[in-house]
Design an enzyme around this catalytic site. Structure first.
Site, PDB file in Angstrom:
ATOM      1  N   GLU A 113      -4.828 -15.203 -34.837  1.00 18.24           N
ATOM      2  CA  GLU A 113      -5.484 -16.433 -35.325  1.00 18.24           C
ATOM      3  C   GLU A 113      -4.408 -17.223 -36.044  1.00 18.24           C
ATOM      4  O   GLU A 113      -3.953 -16.827 -37.115  1.00 18.24           O
ATOM      5  CB  GLU A 113      -6.627 -16.101 -36.291  1.00 18.24           C
ATOM      6  CG  GLU A 113      -7.793 -15.373 -35.660  1.00 18.24           C
ATOM      7  CD  GLU A 113      -8.542 -16.209 -34.641  1.00 18.24           C
ATOM      8  OE1 GLU A 113      -8.380 -17.446 -34.637  1.00 18.24           O
ATOM      9  OE2 GLU A 113      -9.265 -15.627 -33.831  1.00 18.24           O
TER      10      GLU A 113
ATOM     11  N   LYS B  12      -2.277  -4.730 -44.443  1.00 15.05           N
ATOM     12  CA  LYS B  12      -1.152  -5.350 -45.150  1.00 15.05           C
ATOM     13  C   LYS B  12      -1.525  -6.788 -45.505  1.00 15.05           C
ATOM     14  O   LYS B  12      -1.525  -7.667 -44.643  1.00 15.05           O
ATOM     15  CB  LYS B  12       0.116  -5.370 -44.269  1.00 15.05           C
ATOM     16  CG  LYS B  12       1.338  -5.788 -45.091  1.00 15.05           C
ATOM     17  CD  LYS B  12       2.321  -6.644 -44.323  1.00 15.05           C
ATOM     18  CE  LYS B  12       2.332  -8.090 -44.639  1.00 15.05           C
ATOM     19  NZ  LYS B  12       2.448  -8.564 -46.005  1.00 15.05           N
TER      20      LYS B  12
ATOM     21  N   GLU C 140       1.877 -28.554 -37.989  1.00 17.67           N
ATOM     22  CA  GLU C 140       1.025 -28.139 -39.105  1.00 17.67           C
ATOM     23  C   GLU C 140       1.809 -28.271 -40.415  1.00 17.67           C
ATOM     24  O   GLU C 140       2.874 -27.681 -40.562  1.00 17.67           O
ATOM     25  CB  GLU C 140       0.575 -26.687 -38.914  1.00 17.67           C
ATOM     26  CG  GLU C 140      -0.459 -26.272 -39.943  1.00 17.67           C
ATOM     27  CD  GLU C 140      -0.894 -24.812 -39.822  1.00 17.67           C
ATOM     28  OE1 GLU C 140      -0.017 -23.951 -39.683  1.00 17.67           O
ATOM     29  OE2 GLU C 140      -2.106 -24.556 -39.890  1.00 17.67           O
TER      30      GLU C 140
ATOM     31  N   CYS D 293      -6.747 -23.220 -42.474  1.00  9.28           N
ATOM     32  CA  CYS D 293      -6.377 -23.342 -41.051  1.00  9.28           C
ATOM     33  C   CYS D 293      -7.206 -24.420 -40.385  1.00  9.28           C
ATOM     34  O   CYS D 293      -6.774 -25.052 -39.426  1.00  9.28           O
ATOM     35  CB  CYS D 293      -6.549 -22.004 -40.345  1.00  9.28           C
ATOM     36  SG  CYS D 293      -8.177 -21.294 -40.605  1.00  9.28           S
TER      37      CYS D 293
HETATM   38  P1  NAP Z   1       2.523 -16.123 -42.377  1.00 14.72           P
HETATM   39  O1  NAP Z   1       3.735 -16.477 -43.118  1.00 14.72           O
HETATM   40  O2  NAP Z   1       2.573 -16.097 -40.883  1.00 14.72           O
HETATM   41  O3  NAP Z   1       2.062 -14.692 -42.942  1.00 14.72           O
HETATM   42  C1  NAP Z   1       0.879 -14.053 -42.506  1.00 14.72           C
HETATM   43  C2  NAP Z   1       1.005 -12.564 -42.739  1.00 14.72           C
HETATM   44  O4  NAP Z   1       2.025 -12.038 -41.887  1.00 14.72           O
HETATM   45  C3  NAP Z   1       1.430 -12.201 -44.160  1.00 14.72           C
HETATM   46  O5  NAP Z   1       0.783 -11.013 -44.552  1.00 14.72           O
HETATM   47  C4  NAP Z   1       2.928 -11.975 -43.995  1.00 14.72           C
HETATM   48  O6  NAP Z   1       3.504 -11.152 -44.979  1.00 14.72           O
HETATM   49  C5  NAP Z   1       2.946 -11.281 -42.647  1.00 14.72           C
HETATM   50  N1  NAP Z   1       4.259 -11.275 -41.980  1.00 14.72           N
HETATM   51  C6  NAP Z   1       5.329 -12.052 -42.232  1.00 14.72           C
HETATM   52  N2  NAP Z   1       6.355 -11.703 -41.405  1.00 14.72           N
HETATM   53  C7  NAP Z   1       5.908 -10.700 -40.630  1.00 14.72           C
HETATM   54  C8  NAP Z   1       6.487  -9.937 -39.587  1.00 14.72           C
HETATM   55  N3  NAP Z   1       7.733 -10.139 -39.178  1.00 14.72           N
HETATM   56  N4  NAP Z   1       5.750  -8.971 -38.992  1.00 14.72           N
HETATM   57  C9  NAP Z   1       4.474  -8.754 -39.378  1.00 14.72           C
HETATM   58  N5  NAP Z   1       3.854  -9.455 -40.379  1.00 14.72           N
HETATM   59  C10 NAP Z   1       4.566 -10.418 -40.988  1.00 14.72           C
HETATM   60  O7  NAP Z   1       1.295 -17.086 -42.756  1.00 14.72           O
HETATM   61  P2  NAP Z   1       0.788 -17.531 -44.192  1.00 14.72           P
HETATM   62  O8  NAP Z   1       1.762 -18.498 -44.762  1.00 14.72           O
HETATM   63  O9  NAP Z   1       0.428 -16.326 -44.990  1.00 14.72           O
HETATM   64  O10 NAP Z   1      -0.576 -18.267 -43.820  1.00 14.72           O
HETATM   65  C11 NAP Z   1      -0.649 -19.598 -43.423  1.00 14.72           C
HETATM   66  C12 NAP Z   1      -0.809 -19.711 -41.916  1.00 14.72           C
HETATM   67  O11 NAP Z   1      -1.957 -18.976 -41.505  1.00 14.72           O
HETATM   68  C13 NAP Z   1      -1.060 -21.144 -41.461  1.00 14.72           C
HETATM   69  O12 NAP Z   1      -0.328 -21.391 -40.296  1.00 14.72           O
HETATM   70  C14 NAP Z   1      -2.567 -21.154 -41.165  1.00 14.72           C
HETATM   71  O13 NAP Z   1      -2.984 -22.128 -40.241  1.00 14.72           O
HETATM   72  C15 NAP Z   1      -2.753 -19.775 -40.643  1.00 14.72           C
HETATM   73  N6  NAP Z   1      -4.168 -19.382 -40.724  1.00 14.72           N
HETATM   74  C16 NAP Z   1      -4.890 -19.306 -39.562  1.00 14.72           C
HETATM   75  C17 NAP Z   1      -6.241 -18.980 -39.597  1.00 14.72           C
HETATM   76  C18 NAP Z   1      -7.066 -18.871 -38.338  1.00 14.72           C
HETATM   77  O14 NAP Z   1      -8.085 -18.217 -38.375  1.00 14.72           O
HETATM   78  N7  NAP Z   1      -6.673 -19.480 -37.231  1.00 14.72           N
HETATM   79  C19 NAP Z   1      -6.858 -18.732 -40.835  1.00 14.72           C
HETATM   80  C20 NAP Z   1      -6.083 -18.833 -41.995  1.00 14.72           C
HETATM   81  C21 NAP Z   1      -4.735 -19.152 -41.933  1.00 14.72           C
HETATM   82  P3  NAP Z   1       4.189 -11.807 -46.293  1.00 14.72           P
HETATM   83  O15 NAP Z   1       3.105 -12.398 -47.095  1.00 14.72           O
HETATM   84  O16 NAP Z   1       4.826 -10.642 -46.934  1.00 14.72           O
HETATM   85  O17 NAP Z   1       5.176 -12.835 -45.795  1.00 14.72           O
END
Ligand code: NAP
Length: 495
Positions: A251, A176, A386, A285
Site C-alpha cells: 500500500e 516492525k 507525492e 496517503c
Molecule cells: P517509508 O519510509 O516507506 O517507511 C515505511 C516503513 O518501511 C517504515 O517502517 C520503515 O522503517 C520501513 N522501511 C524503510 N526502509 C526499509 C527497507 N529497506 N526494507 C524494509 N522496510 C523498510 O514510508 P513512511 O515515510 O513511513 O510513510 C509515508 C508513506 O506511506 C507515504 O508515501 C504514504 O503515501 C504511504 N502510505 C500509504 C498508505 C496506503 O494505504 N496506500 C497508507 C499510509 C501511508 P523506518 O521507519 O525505520 O524507516
C-alpha cells in the site's frame, strides 16, 4: 516534562532490550520533547522474533478461528477503554491533532470488532463435482509466518488493518513499526497481550528499515510481507521479497484529486478540500493534493479556499484551537519546502504559505505553513509527485472529460472525489476514475473499515486491505475433493 518511556521489543511473549543493547530516541514533533528511548534492533533480534513466530505457528493455527477472533475482540475492548490516553499519546508521538488521533484509535477499535467476526465467517464455499459420488469444496488456510511493516502516519489504524485479520486467519507475525512511532506500536501489542494472545504469535521488533526491515523481507522463514509506506521502499520490498517468492501486499503513495464541477455546492467542496488537504498536515496517503476545478467556478472556489487556508491555526495538536499540527520530522519538513521551491520555479502561483513556520512557543517543533498554489499545470512536478505535507495545488479544467483526464494523469491511483449535483456526471466519474476509492460530494479521505482499501496503478500491487479483501490476502485457498464412490474416478477422463 515527564520521564521518557523505555521501550522494549516483544519476542516470544517477553519484553526485552535489543540483544546488543543499542538504543535510539523518539521525539514529539510539536515540542521536541524526548518521549522514549527505543531499541535499535538488528538482524539478531529479528531472527529471534522470526524463530518465536515459527515456534508459535502450529499452536495458533490449530486454535479454533472463533477463539482467535475472541482475542482480537478483547484487544479492541482494551483499545476502547484506553482510547483517550492512546489518542493523547499519538498526538505527542506523531503530531496529528487530538480529534484525528482519537479517530485513528477508533479505526483500530472498529477493525477489531469487524475482524473478530471473521473468526466465525472466513467463508469458503462448496460446489458441484463433474463426477458422481464426489464432494468438492474450497476452504481457507493460514499462510504461515509473516512480516508487518508500517508507516508512522496512522500509527494505530494501519497496524490493526494488518495484524487483526492476519491473526484471525491463523498466521503468526513479526511487526516492525516505523521508527518515528514505536510507542503506539507497543501499546497495540500490550492490548493484544492483555487480551490473552499467546507468546510468540505476535512479535514486535523496533529498529530501522535498513536493519530490521531488510532482514524481514529477505528472511527465508517469512512467507508473506504486508507493507505500507512510500513507493520507493515499496519497490525495494517488491524486489527483495519477490526474489524469495513471498506473498507481498504493498500500500503505497497517492496524488489524490478532488474534482469540482461548475454545478457543485462550493461551500461543501471547500469544507471537503480543506479537511482532506490539511488534516494530519497533509500527511495522509489519501490526502487531497490536487484540486481540479472547472474554469467556470475557478475564481470563486480559489477565493473561498484561500480565506480558509489563511485561517488555519498551526500548533501542538493537543491544543483544541489548533487545526494543523507539525510534520513528522525535520527531513520531512525540508522535503516539503524543497517541493514548494520547485513549484515556484515551475511557474505555479503561490497564494498562501510556502514557508517553514517558526512558532515562538514551540521552538523545537517541525511546522510548515499551510500552502496553496494556483495556476498549476499537470506537467509540473508538484502536480505529479507525492509531497506528503500541507501543500495543495489548484489545476483548472475545461469540463468533465478534461477534469477526469487530469485526475487520472498521474502514476498513483489511491483516492479521488467529485463534487457535483449532476447524477450523470457523477456516475461517469465513478466509472472512469482510475482509483481504488472514489468519493462523491466528500473529500478524498475517510475510509470505513468494512470496505476494501487500496489503490490502482503505482499505489500498490493489486491487493486490498480491510473488509473481506483483507482475509483474501492473509489466507491460502485449499481445494478439497472427497470421493465417496468407492472406486477410482479420474477427472476429465471418467466423465
Ligand atoms: P517509508 O519510509 O516507506 O517507511 C515505511 C516503513 O518501511 C517504515 O517502517 C520503515 O522503517 C520501513 N522501511 C524503510 N526502509 C526499509 C527497507 N529497506 N526494507 C524494509 N522496510 C523498510 O514510508 P513512511 O515515510 O513511513 O510513510 C509515508 C508513506 O506511506 C507515504 O508515501 C504514504 O503515501 C504511504 N502510505 C500509504 C498508505 C496506503 O494505504 N496506500 C497508507 C499510509 C501511508 P523506518 O521507519 O525505520 O524507516
Amino acid at each position: 516534562m515527564s520521564q521518557p518511556y523505555r521501550l522494549q521489543n516483544y519476542i516470544g511473549g517477553t519484553w526485552q532490550d535489543a540483544v546488543q543493547g543499542a538504543v535510539s530516541e523518539d521525539y514529539n514533533p510539536a515540542t521536541g520533547e524526548l518521549l522514549a528511548l527505543i531499541p535499535d534492533s538488528d538482524q539478531e533480534d529479528t531472527d529471534r522474533a522470526v524463530a518465536a513466530a515459527v515456534a508459535a505457528y502450529d499452536g495458533w493455527r490449530l486454535t479454533p478461528a472463533p477463539k482467535r477472533g475472541e482475542v482480537v475482540a478483547r484487544a479492541g475492548m482494551v483499545l476502547a477503554r484506553r482510547k483517550q490516553e492512546l489518542g493523547r499519546l499519538m498526538t505527542r508521538e506523531m503530531g496529528k491533532v487530538l480529534e484525528e488521533a482519537l479517530g485513528d484509535v477508533q479505526e483500530g477499535i472498529d477493525m477489531a470488532a469487524y475482524m473478530s467476526g471473521e473468526g466465525r465467517r472466513s467463508f469458503g464455499y462448496t460446489t458441484t463435482s463433474e463426477l458422481p459420488d464426489k464432494f468438492a469444496m474450497a476452504v481457507r488456510d493460514p499462510i504461515g509466518v509473516g512480516a508487518v511493516i508500517t508507516p508512522w502516519n496512522f500509527p494505530m489504524a494501519i497496524p490493526t488493518w494488518k495484524i487483526f485479520p492476519a491473526l484471525v486467519a491463523g498466521n503468526t507475525l513479526v511487526f516492525k513499526p516505523a521508527t518515528d512511532t514505536p510507542l503506539l506500536a507497543m501499546e497495540l501489542v500490550r492490548a493484544l497481550e492483555e487480551a490473552g494472545l499467546p507468546g510468540g504469535v505476535l512479535n514486535l521488533v523496533v529498529g530501522s528499515g535498513s536493519k530490521v526491515g531488510e532482514r524481514l523481507i529477505s528472511h527465508p522463514q517469512i512467507q508473506f510481507v504486508s507493507f505500507t509506506g512510500s513507493g520507493e521502499i515499496g519497490r525495494r520490498v517488491a524486489s527483495v521479497a519477490g526474489e524469495g517468492l513471498k506473498r507481498i501486499s504493498l500500500e503505497l503513495g497517492g496524488k489524490n484529486a478532488v474534482i469540482v464541477m461548475d454545478d457543485a455546492n462550493l461551500d461543501l467542496a471547500v469544507d471537503g478540500i480543506i479537511w482532506s488537504a490539511y488534516g494530519t498536515a497533509g500527511q495522509r496517503c489519501t490526502a487531497c493534493s490536487r484540486v481540479i476545478v472547472d474554469k467556470k467556478v475557478h475564481d470563486k472556489l480559489v477565493e473561498r479556499l484561500l480565506a480558509r487556508v489563511q485561517a488555519l491555526t498551526l500548533g501542538d495538536g493537543l491544543d483544541p484551537q489548533v487545526k494543523v499540527g507539525p510534520v513528522i520530522n525535520r527531513p520531512a519538513r525540508q522535503r516539503i519546502d524543497s517541493y514548494v521551491e520547485i513549484g515556484v520555479k515551475e511557474g505555479a502561483r503561490l497564494l498562501a504559505g510556502g514557508k517553514v513556520a517558526e512558532l515562538p512557543d514551540l521552538p523545537g517543533g517541525h511546522f510548515y505553513e499551510p500552502t496553496l498554489f494556483d495556476q498549476v499545470t499537470p506537467e509540473m512536478r508538484i502536480a505529479k509527485e507525492e509531497i506528503f505535507g500541507p501543500v495543495l495545488s489548484v489545476i483548472e479544467a475545461n469540463g468533465l472529460e478534461d477534469a477526469l483526464t487530469k485526475a487520472n494523469g498521474v502514476a498513483y491511483g489511491l483516492s479521488a472525489s467529485i463534487f457535483s449535483q449532476d447524477v450523470n456526471r457523477v456516475f461517469r466519474a465513478i466509472r472512469d476514475l482510475a482509483t481504488g476509492i472514489v468519493y462523491v460530494n466528500a473529500g478524498t479521505t475517510g475510509a470505513e473499515i468494512h470496505l476494501p482499501f487500496g489503490g490502482q496503478k503505482g499505489t500498490g500491487n493489486g491487493h486490498r486491505e480491510a473488509g473481506t479483501a483483507a482475509i483474501d490476502f492473509f489466507t491460502e485457498w485449499k481445494a478439497v475433493y472427497v470421493d465417496y464412490s468407492g472406486r477410482l474416478q479420474r477427472a476429465q477422463i471418467d466423465t
